[in-house]
Motif scaffolding. Structure first.
Motif, short mmCIF file in Angstrom:
data_model
loop_
_atom_site.label_atom_id
_atom_site.label_comp_id
_atom_site.label_asym_id
_atom_site.label_seq_id
_atom_site.Cartn_x
_atom_site.Cartn_y
_atom_site.Cartn_z
N LEU A 69 0.82 -1.21 0.00
CA LEU A 69 0.00 0.00 0.00
C LEU A 69 0.85 1.26 0.00
N ARG A 70 2.03 1.15 0.52
CA ARG A 70 2.90 2.33 0.69
C ARG A 70 3.23 3.00 -0.65
N VAL A 71 3.48 2.21 -1.69
CA VAL A 71 3.86 2.74 -2.99
C VAL A 71 2.63 2.81 -3.88
N GLN A 72 2.29 4.01 -4.36
CA GLN A 72 1.13 4.21 -5.20
C GLN A 72 1.57 4.44 -6.66
N VAL A 73 0.71 5.07 -7.43
CA VAL A 73 0.97 5.30 -8.86
C VAL A 73 2.18 6.20 -9.02
N GLN A 74 3.05 5.86 -10.00
CA GLN A 74 4.24 6.63 -10.35
C GLN A 74 5.21 6.77 -9.17
N GLY A 75 5.22 5.79 -8.30
CA GLY A 75 6.17 5.78 -7.20
C GLY A 75 5.87 6.73 -6.07
N VAL A 76 4.70 7.32 -6.04
CA VAL A 76 4.32 8.23 -4.96
C VAL A 76 4.06 7.42 -3.69
N ILE A 77 4.61 7.86 -2.58
CA ILE A 77 4.48 7.16 -1.30
C ILE A 77 3.33 7.76 -0.50
N ASP A 78 2.39 6.92 -0.12
CA ASP A 78 1.26 7.36 0.69
C ASP A 78 1.66 7.24 2.17
N TYR A 79 2.23 8.31 2.70
CA TYR A 79 2.72 8.27 4.08
C TYR A 79 1.57 8.15 5.08
N GLY A 80 0.43 8.78 4.79
CA GLY A 80 -0.68 8.73 5.73
C GLY A 80 -1.21 7.32 5.92
N ALA A 81 -1.45 6.61 4.83
CA ALA A 81 -1.94 5.23 4.92
C ALA A 81 -0.89 4.31 5.54
N THR A 82 0.39 4.58 5.24
CA THR A 82 1.45 3.77 5.84
C THR A 82 1.49 3.93 7.35
N GLU A 83 1.35 5.17 7.81
CA GLU A 83 1.35 5.40 9.26
C GLU A 83 0.12 4.79 9.92
N ALA A 84 -1.01 4.82 9.24
CA ALA A 84 -2.20 4.15 9.77
C ALA A 84 -1.97 2.65 9.89
N GLY A 85 -1.32 2.06 8.89
CA GLY A 85 -1.01 0.64 8.96
C GLY A 85 -0.05 0.31 10.09
N VAL A 86 0.91 1.19 10.35
CA VAL A 86 1.85 0.96 11.46
C VAL A 86 1.11 0.99 12.80
N VAL A 87 0.17 1.91 12.94
CA VAL A 87 -0.61 1.98 14.19
C VAL A 87 -1.43 0.70 14.38
N VAL A 88 -2.08 0.22 13.33
CA VAL A 88 -2.87 -1.01 13.44
C VAL A 88 -1.97 -2.20 13.76
N LEU A 89 -0.78 -2.23 13.21
CA LEU A 89 0.15 -3.31 13.51
C LEU A 89 0.64 -3.26 14.95
N ALA A 90 0.84 -2.06 15.46
CA ALA A 90 1.43 -1.92 16.79
C ALA A 90 0.44 -2.16 17.91
N LEU A 91 -0.84 -1.88 17.70
CA LEU A 91 -1.81 -1.95 18.78
C LEU A 91 -1.89 -3.33 19.45
N PRO A 92 -2.05 -4.45 18.71
CA PRO A 92 -2.11 -5.75 19.39
C PRO A 92 -0.84 -6.05 20.18
N CYS A 93 0.31 -5.67 19.66
CA CYS A 93 1.58 -5.93 20.36
C CYS A 93 1.64 -5.15 21.66
N ILE A 94 1.23 -3.88 21.63
CA ILE A 94 1.28 -3.06 22.83
C ILE A 94 0.32 -3.59 23.89
N VAL A 95 -0.89 -3.93 23.48
CA VAL A 95 -1.89 -4.42 24.44
C VAL A 95 -1.44 -5.73 25.08
#
Length: 321
Positions: A275-301
């Protein structure tokens, strides 16, 4: 001529007691003298001195700085996931546009969460079962080649992780487990076994042998002694092994990248990377950071809930004697 008449002890004559006075050495006339008891020193209540504060201040500053350093990336990522970013679905104001992008990416976030949960829970179950039996065998039984087999198991840690994935990919293809979540779980279990077996062995060795010997005398078999007597005693070690296996499997990126080809079977880390790499190599930082938060939540809990057992598991073999 005066006579000395001894005074007999009557019922009202004061006598020395254990709490007030104790009998001293005998005098020449046969009577005993009482010596007063020494007064107990007054108990001092702990007070906080300026010197103690001065000594503790560097420690507080150091530990507080470490906490800020470790927590800052997580806090910054959480804020950035809801902050406006140009070129994302959250361009104006604060909101959950980045999370909506993540939720509707290809197969959907729930599919990727289910894939990651299956891989992680299967890895935890297999790791706990194998390492429990292996640690029990290495700690309680003597058999030919015991130490050699244990060293060979630990030697897996010396092999670089990435170098074994290609041979394992060929092996899984021959077993018809290539491009399957079960195959990924088996690979991750193999890499968890050295550390897990070592942890369970020192957990069993920290328990006195008299405990399971008493169970055997009472009529339990080795299997019954393990389940009824020893298993509750090694609970911190089991929690440590399970938590470590879950964190590793949940966040692993390399094994799914090599072993999974179907996009619907991607785990969440692999989906976020795509998901991080979009059309023409543009990086979607917002969606990437949302994915990092979702990944981190179960580990933290999980870590917050089990941290007490996690620390006790690591300390289980420290005081073995």
């Amino acid at each position: 001529m005066s006579t000395h008449v001894p005074i007999s002890a009557g019922p009202h004559t004061p006598r020395a007691t254990d709490s007030g006075r104790s009998d001293g050495p005998s005098a020449e006339d046969g009577t005993t003298t009482a010596t007063p008891a020494q007064p107990r020193p007054a108990r001092r209540h702990p007070t906080t001195s300026i010197g103690g504060l001065v000594l503790r201040t560097p420690y507080w500053i150091f530990t507080g700085s470490l906490a800020v350093i470790f927590l800052f990336p997580l806090v910054w990522t959480a804020f950035a996931s809801v902050a406006p970013h140009p070129g994302t679905n959250q361009t104006d104001g604060w909101g959950f546009g980045n999370y909506r992008t993540l939720a509707h990416y290809q197969a959907g976030i729930w599919q990727y969460l289910a894939n990651s949960a299956f891989v992680s829970l299967t890895t935890v179950a297999l790791t706990l079962a194998i390492s429990l039996l292996g640690g029990y065998a290495f700690a309680r039984f003597n058999f030919p080649g015991k130490n050699v087999l244990f060293l060979v198991t630990l030697a897996i840690l010396m092999v670089p992780y990435a170098t074994m994935l290609i041979p394992l990919y060929v092996l899984l293809t021959q077993l018809n487990l290539q491009d399957s979540l079960l195959g990924v779980a088996l690979v991750l279990t193999m890499f968890q076994l050295p550390f897990s077996t070592f942890m369970m062995r020192i957990s069993f060795e920290a328990i006195p042998r008299e405990l399971d010997e008493a169970a055997l005398v009472d009529g339990c078999s080795s299997w019954a002694a393990l389940w009824r007597v020893l298993l509750p005693a090694v609970k911190p070690g089991l929690i440590t092994v399970g938590l470590f296996a879950f964190l590793t499997a949940w966040n692993d990126f390399m094994a799914p990248l090599i072993l999974i080809n179907d996009s619907d079977k991607f785990t969440l880390p692999l989906a976020v990377s795509n998901l991080r790499v979009q059309v023409q190599g543009v990086i979607d930082y917002g969606a990437t950071e949302a994915g990092v938060v979702v990944l981190a939540l179960p580990c933290i809990v999980l870590f917050l809930l089990l941290q007490r057992h996690y620390v006790r598991g690591f300390m289980s073999g420290a005081f073995k004697g």
